[in-house]
Design an enzyme around this catalytic site. Structure first.
Site, PDB file in Angstrom:
ATOM      1  N   ASN A 191       0.848  -1.169  -0.130  1.00 22.05           N
ATOM      2  CA  ASN A 191       0.164   0.181  -0.099  1.00 22.05           C
ATOM      3  C   ASN A 191       0.702   1.174  -0.044  1.00 22.05           C
ATOM      4  O   ASN A 191       0.294   2.326   0.168  1.00 22.05           O
ATOM      5  CB  ASN A 191      -0.753  -0.062   1.167  1.00 22.05           C
ATOM      6  CG  ASN A 191      -1.957  -1.093   1.173  1.00 22.05           C
ATOM      7  OD1 ASN A 191      -1.943  -1.901   2.100  1.00 22.05           O
ATOM      8  ND2 ASN A 191      -2.686  -1.209   0.112  1.00 22.05           N
ATOM      9  N   ARG A 237     -11.880   1.514  -1.066  1.00 26.81           N
ATOM     10  CA  ARG A 237     -10.633   2.499  -0.700  1.00 26.81           C
ATOM     11  C   ARG A 237     -10.225   3.265  -1.671  1.00 26.81           C
ATOM     12  O   ARG A 237     -10.426   4.461  -1.583  1.00 26.81           O
ATOM     13  CB  ARG A 237      -9.316   1.462  -0.255  1.00 26.81           C
ATOM     14  CG  ARG A 237      -9.580   0.873   0.893  1.00 26.81           C
ATOM     15  CD  ARG A 237      -9.709   1.479   2.279  1.00 26.81           C
ATOM     16  NE  ARG A 237      -9.645   0.580   3.344  1.00 26.81           N
ATOM     17  CZ  ARG A 237      -8.593   0.126   3.909  1.00 26.81           C
ATOM     18  NH1 ARG A 237      -7.384   0.355   3.585  1.00 26.81           N
ATOM     19  NH2 ARG A 237      -8.913  -0.785   4.961  1.00 26.81           N
ATOM     20  N   HIS A 243      -9.445  -4.480  -1.172  1.00 25.89           N
ATOM     21  CA  HIS A 243      -8.246  -4.117  -2.006  1.00 25.89           C
ATOM     22  C   HIS A 243      -8.272  -5.084  -3.296  1.00 25.89           C
ATOM     23  O   HIS A 243      -8.605  -6.532  -3.050  1.00 25.89           O
ATOM     24  CB  HIS A 243      -6.860  -4.416  -1.197  1.00 25.89           C
ATOM     25  CG  HIS A 243      -6.660  -2.972  -0.469  1.00 25.89           C
ATOM     26  ND1 HIS A 243      -5.735  -3.083   0.640  1.00 25.89           N
ATOM     27  CD2 HIS A 243      -6.826  -1.908  -0.703  1.00 25.89           C
ATOM     28  CE1 HIS A 243      -5.702  -2.050   1.187  1.00 25.89           C
ATOM     29  NE2 HIS A 243      -6.238  -1.164   0.455  1.00 25.89           N
ATOM     30  N   ASP A 250      -5.652  -6.621  -4.473  1.00 23.57           N
ATOM     31  CA  ASP A 250      -5.058  -7.793  -4.284  1.00 23.57           C
ATOM     32  C   ASP A 250      -5.420  -8.827  -3.467  1.00 23.57           C
ATOM     33  O   ASP A 250      -4.906  -9.784  -3.007  1.00 23.57           O
ATOM     34  CB  ASP A 250      -3.652  -7.488  -4.023  1.00 23.57           C
ATOM     35  CG  ASP A 250      -3.202  -6.809  -2.737  1.00 23.57           C
ATOM     36  OD1 ASP A 250      -4.492  -6.488  -1.889  1.00 23.57           O
ATOM     37  OD2 ASP A 250      -2.446  -6.372  -2.141  1.00 23.57           O
ATOM     38  N   CYS A 260       0.348  -8.530   0.356  1.00 26.17           N
ATOM     39  CA  CYS A 260       0.091  -7.179   0.941  1.00 26.17           C
ATOM     40  C   CYS A 260       1.405  -6.873   1.888  1.00 26.17           C
ATOM     41  O   CYS A 260       1.594  -5.867   1.894  1.00 26.17           O
ATOM     42  CB  CYS A 260      -0.843  -7.218   2.074  1.00 26.17           C
ATOM     43  SG  CYS A 260      -2.346  -7.773   1.532  1.00 26.17           S
TER      44      CYS A 260
HETATM   45  N1  ARG Z   1      -4.903  -3.241   7.643  1.00 28.20           N
HETATM   46  C1  ARG Z   1      -4.593  -2.824   6.567  1.00 28.20           C
HETATM   47  C2  ARG Z   1      -5.681  -1.822   5.653  1.00 28.20           C
HETATM   48  O1  ARG Z   1      -6.803  -2.334   6.469  1.00 28.20           O
HETATM   49  C3  ARG Z   1      -4.226  -4.227   5.569  1.00 28.20           C
HETATM   50  C4  ARG Z   1      -3.728  -3.859   4.288  1.00 28.20           C
HETATM   51  C5  ARG Z   1      -3.789  -4.934   3.405  1.00 28.20           C
HETATM   52  N2  ARG Z   1      -3.029  -4.666   2.337  1.00 28.20           N
HETATM   53  C6  ARG Z   1      -3.344  -5.188   0.987  1.00 28.20           C
HETATM   54  N3  ARG Z   1      -2.467  -4.687   0.018  1.00 28.20           N
HETATM   55  N4  ARG Z   1      -4.381  -5.611   0.856  1.00 28.20           N
HETATM   56  O2  ARG Z   1      -5.463  -1.001   5.434  1.00 28.20           O
END
Ligand code: ARG
Length: 295
Positions: free
Chosen positions: A92, A160, A189, A191, A285
């Site tokens: 991220n 998001r 997300h 991914d 992630c």
């Molecule tokens: N706790 C993090 C969030 O909610 C987890 C991120 C996971 N990252 C990802 N690339 N799916 O943002």
């Protein structure tokens, strides 16, 4: 590993792989989980897991992942910063290609503090850093995955990332952006539910997408190239896969799915990442892919 050759007449210290004889090594950015914790709830996975992860177990699991990744790629590290417990999820941080990073503009204030730390790291490493305004959140490689042939950028939006941020991506690399609408809050997300693989196939969990997005995926991948993941495997973060050549690294999945991947010729490396699932993340992630050429 050495990336330069010493200057001598007729030899201008080109990176080794610039000779085209050696392919550029893939590099991943990782962040040690020294300050990792579930300290807020910004996705359904975190609910019920506040401060419930073990530092010791998380460190062991992350180390196993790090070991598996270093077998197939270079790894560079960014130091974790106080107040940013999700910094371990470097996917991220942003999205990089050809030395250009489009930095994330986080949707939730809980993660916005990470932006300055990642910006500093990319600057120091010599990348060109582009920003996206806060009005149009974009959460990096978590929501944007290049097709393996480089023809387009698959970009998730909804929970998001906002679709309005996609134009910054198409402008950065002059690339077609294929939008995919995420409709299940557990797969917030891209991914977490979609993975283009290097043999030209795609692994995905269809119910995470709306109809138009499924049509878009099916238009690009013939039926024999689609690996449909069950809900049970999707909930084990099966689509959250690191793939270099024939190796796939992922959390523990069903024997059916690992068998399917092996039949397609993949070497399947399963690493238990239960402590990170509590925050809503797994193998993919925890890494961000870098082209490596600037290191
Ligand atoms: N706790 C993090 C969030 O909610 C987890 C991120 C996971 N990252 C990802 N690339 N799916 O943002």
């Amino acid at each position: 590993m050495s990336t330069t050759i010493s200057p001598s007449p007729g030899n201008f210290a080109l990176p080794l792989y610039a000779s085209k004889l050696v392919p550029a090594p893939v590099t991943f950015l990782m962040c040690p989980p020294k300050l990792y914790d579930v300290s807020y709830v910004i996705n359904p996975w975190m609910a019920g897991h506040l401060h419930d992860s073990s530092q010791v177990v998380a460190a062991e699991q992350w180390q196993h992942l790090h070991n598996a990744v270093t077998e197939i790629a270079e790894v560079v590290l960014v130091e974790p910063e106080p107040g940013s417990p999700d910094m371990v999820f470097t996917a991220n941080a942003g999205l990089e290609r050809e030395g250009v990073v489009v930095l994330s503009s986080f949707s939730h204030k809980e993660r916005q503090g990470e932006e300055q730390h990642f910006r500093r790291w990319f600057h120091q490493a010599g990348y060109t850093v582009l920003s996206v305004p806060h009005e149009t959140p974009f959460e990096g490689e978590g929501d944007a995955l290049f097709a393996v042939d480089g023809s387009r950028l698959w970009a998730g939006y909804g929970p998001r990332t906002l679709q309005s941020s996609h134009r910054y991506l198409s402008e950065a690399w002059k690339i077609e952006v294929a939008p995919l609408h995420l409709v299940d809050p557990r797969f917030y997300h891209l991914d977490t539910c979609f993975a283009p693989l290097e043999d030209g196939s795609v692994m995905y969990y269809p119910p995470a997408f709306d109809k138009a997005s499924i049509d878009r995926i099916e238009a690009c991948y013939a039926e024999d190239k689609r690996i449909i993941v069950t809900e049970a495997d999707a909930l084990r973060f099966a689509c959250n896969v690191i793939n270099i050549n024939r190796t796939v690294i992922l959390n523990e999945v069903s024997r059916e799915l690992s068998g399917q991947l092996k039949l397609r010729g993949f070497r399947v490396v399963e690493v238990v990442l239960s402590e990170f699932l509590k925050a809503g993340g797994a193998a993919k992630c925890l890494v961000m892919r870098l082209s490596g050429a600037t290191h």
